[in-house]
Design a protein around this motif. Sequence first.
Motif, short mmCIF file in Angstrom:
data_model
loop_
_atom_site.label_atom_id
_atom_site.label_comp_id
_atom_site.label_asym_id
_atom_site.label_seq_id
_atom_site.Cartn_x
_atom_site.Cartn_y
_atom_site.Cartn_z
N CYS A 66 0.79 -1.03 0.00
CA CYS A 66 -0.15 0.01 0.08
C CYS A 66 0.96 1.27 -0.03
CB CYS A 66 -0.99 -0.11 1.18
SG CYS A 66 -2.40 -1.12 1.17
N GLN A 107 0.87 3.69 -3.17
CA GLN A 107 0.72 5.35 -2.82
C GLN A 107 1.44 6.00 -3.42
OE1 GLN A 107 1.88 7.55 -0.20
NE2 GLN A 107 0.10 8.94 -0.49
N SER A 160 0.44 8.51 -6.43
CA SER A 160 0.28 9.91 -6.20
C SER A 160 1.36 10.99 -6.89
CB SER A 160 0.32 10.30 -4.96
OG SER A 160 1.68 9.99 -4.33
N LEU A 218 -5.32 8.32 -4.06
CA LEU A 218 -4.16 7.57 -2.99
C LEU A 218 -3.89 8.54 -2.00
CD1 LEU A 218 -2.46 5.19 -5.67
CD2 LEU A 218 -4.02 4.53 -4.21
N THR A 256 -2.60 9.52 2.16
CA THR A 256 -1.66 9.01 3.00
C THR A 256 -2.44 8.01 3.94
OG1 THR A 256 -0.48 11.28 3.06
CG2 THR A 256 -0.10 9.63 4.85
N TYR A 308 -4.52 5.83 2.87
CA TYR A 308 -4.36 4.73 2.36
C TYR A 308 -3.40 3.74 2.67
CZ TYR A 308 -4.08 1.51 -1.74
OH TYR A 308 -4.12 0.40 -2.81
N ALA A 309 -2.30 4.27 2.75
CA ALA A 309 -1.17 3.64 3.20
C ALA A 309 -0.97 3.48 4.68
CB ALA A 309 0.30 4.42 2.73
#
Length: 115
Positions: free
Chosen positions: A14, A18, A22, A30, A32, A34-35
């Motif tokens: 992830c 990301q 991005s 995507l 932050t 998301y990760a």
Amino acid sequence: MKFLAAFTLTPILCFAFQDLGSKHGGWDWLTTGYAVWPMMIGPVLMLLLFIRNIELIRDPRRGANFSQTIKIVSCIFVLPNVFAAIGYSWLAVVPLLCCLTILVADRQLKEQARS
């Protein structure tokens, strides 16, 4: 071991997607979060896996590989969760405590098994 690999690799992938998406892909969705969220959910799932397989840790002949792997992964997850707790959300304290619980409980279970 399959679950432990999934809990470890998912946050890493992830972060990679990301970062690439991005910067180079122009994907604005995507974020932050998301990760970071998989990085915070992974240690909680690892603690549940640790509790479920506690008998493997008590028997060093059968569970030495599992014990060593989960300790290494917990050490890897400590630092990113410290940064997440400082910079992203205070909720990252929960996975940080899960990682520390795995490290301390593993050592105590091995000492009890030796006695």
